[in-house]
Design an enzyme around this catalytic site. Structure first.
Site, mmCIF file in Angstrom:
data_model
loop_
_atom_site.group_PDB
_atom_site.id
_atom_site.type_symbol
_atom_site.label_atom_id
_atom_site.label_comp_id
_atom_site.label_asym_id
_atom_site.label_seq_id
_atom_site.Cartn_x
_atom_site.Cartn_y
_atom_site.Cartn_z
ATOM 1 C CD GLU A 32 -3.108 -0.132 0.056
ATOM 2 O OE1 GLU A 32 -3.258 0.346 -1.095
ATOM 3 O OE2 GLU A 32 -3.641 -1.180 0.425
ATOM 4 C CG HIS A 33 -0.004 4.849 0.771
ATOM 5 N ND1 HIS A 33 -0.426 6.092 0.340
ATOM 6 C CD2 HIS A 33 -1.003 4.361 1.554
ATOM 7 C CE1 HIS A 33 -1.627 6.345 0.864
ATOM 8 N NE2 HIS A 33 -1.998 5.317 1.583
ATOM 9 C CB SER A 124 -15.875 3.397 -7.066
ATOM 10 O OG SER A 124 -15.558 4.553 -6.308
ATOM 11 C CG ASP A 169 -6.316 2.052 -7.316
ATOM 12 O OD1 ASP A 169 -5.694 1.168 -6.692
ATOM 13 O OD2 ASP A 169 -6.764 3.078 -6.781
ATOM 14 C CE1 TYR A 219 -3.180 7.487 -2.665
ATOM 15 C CE2 TYR A 219 -2.231 9.277 -3.943
ATOM 16 C CZ TYR A 219 -2.497 7.931 -3.777
ATOM 17 O OH TYR A 219 -2.055 7.041 -4.730
#
Length: 385
Positions: A32-33, A124, A169, A219
């Site tokens: 993650e990140h 999404s 993503d 972020y």
């Protein structure tokens, strides 16, 4: 989601047959990140998806209807401004990027909707970007390959929406394969499909049902802090272009040159990259319990060093630590809300989720949403005109 619902709405609004595209959300098992630091990630496409019904029109306008929001926009593809609707700016970002690629977006009609929970960290946004780009690529015959679609979709989010996301993503959305996870090198975009053999276990997403306002702004702050660390190392004469090039020894050597927070952020990313590689080896050895421990280690780093967790996410992870039916758990996504991802023994699924729902309700006076995930194929055209 049943594609006929979206198709029928399109027929009601525009009275013609559309092309259909399905575009899934994604999970990230670990890493993650790390994507915007040119590191490694381990995502997969998940069985929550958006359906797009799209067709060209003769009006030289882009008419887009969000089935879930019951909202629509109508714009000139050659001249438009940011929309008051958040979802519409992802759409406009795609049109903007296609135009910048020299591809002429003519008038089209679109209805889209789906069952990807908003704010849950299942991306999404990437499903919206990649699904629309794939649909426009199909109806206008642009000839774009999957990687190009992923890059255009990422740029739409970076440049039009203003979220400096990495490529993970969008890549997982386009390249996902059923029952497999993607070990992705976010620098070279080389990838390896690794079978995800979890017989007897399920991917369970526990949705905090919160989305703190910090998520988007923090972020971008984390990205800037990582870039600051790299800049300092460059000033010391090291030939590095991202944290991907930095070892813990290198970072430690110049620790005193950095702000303590910048050091912690950089250290987390370097350690997380190593965890992804170790986790992939464990999957190849069918050692799921050890893989689960890497998930817990990842959460600890995200919570304490990278500081993108929150009280609700930490609570959910902590509730699983002494539960023998859970192999591993961690927060997933940008942070400050969204989901934890858990590997749970199938036979204990009902009791585990019931217990944790009650504990979460008691602690936070808030409903916990539970999603059971299956790994599926990435974005694809479902039918032709």
């Amino acid at each position: 989601m049943d594609s006929s619902i979206i198709q029928n709405k399109f027929l009601e609004l525009y009275d013609k047959q559309p092309s259909l595209v399905r575009s899934p959300g994604r999970v990230n098992l670990i890493g993650e990140h790390t994507d915007y630091n040119e590191g490694f990630v381990l995502p997969a496409a998940i069985n929550k998806e958006m359906i797009f019904a799209v067709a060209p029109n003769d009006h030289s306008r882009c008419r887009i209807y969000s089935y879930d929001m019951r909202e629509n926009v109508d714009v000139d593809p050659t001249a438009f401004q940011p929309s008051k609707y958040t979802w519409a700016n992802y759409i406009l970002g795609v049109i903007d990027q296609l135009q910048k690629q020299g591809l002429m977006v003519k008038g089209f009609d679109c209805v889209f909707g789906g069952d990807i929970p908003k704010g849950a960290g299942i991306s999404s946004s990437a499903a919206l970007e990649c699904g629309l780009t794939t649909a426009l690529n199909h109806i206008f015959e642009f000839g774009l390959d999957k990687q190009s679609i992923a890059k255009i979709s990422q740029k739409a989010e970076n440049e039009y929406v203003g979220v400096q996301c990495g490529i993970m993503d969008q890549f997982a959305n386009m390249f996902g394969q059923r029952h497999q996870v993607i070990k992705l090198d976010c620098r070279s975009l080389e990838y390896e499909l690794i079978p995800f053999k979890i017989d007897g276990y399920k991917i369970v997403l526990l949705d905090t049902n919160i989305s703190h306002s910090l998520a988007s702004s923090e972020y971008n702050v984390r990205r800037q802090q990582c870039e600051e660390g790299v800049k300092i190392l460059k000033e010391q004469g090291l030939e590095v272009s991202s944290l991907r090039d930095v070892s813990l020894d290198m970072l430690t050597r110049f620790r005193t040159m950095m702000d303590a927070v910048v050091y912690r952020r950089c250290r987390y990313v370097i350690e997380e990259n190593k965890r992804v590689e170790e986790a992939c080896r464990l999957l190849e050895q069918d050692d799921l319990p050890a893989f689960g421990q890497k998930m817990y280690e990842s959460h600890e780093g995200l919570s304490k060093a990278y500081e993108v967790s929150c009280e609700e996410l930490d609570f959910l992870v902590d509730q699983t630590r002494d539960n023998d039916s859970v192999l591993g758990a961690r927060m997933m996504g940008g942070g400050f809300g969204g989901c934890t991802i858990n590997l749970v023994k199938e036979e204990a699924l009902a009791s585990m989720t019931m217990d944790i729902e009650q504990e979460y309700q008691q602690q936070f006076r808030r409903e916990l949403k539970v999603y059971i995930g299956d790994i599926v194929n990435g974005t694809e055209v479902m039918s032709n005109d």
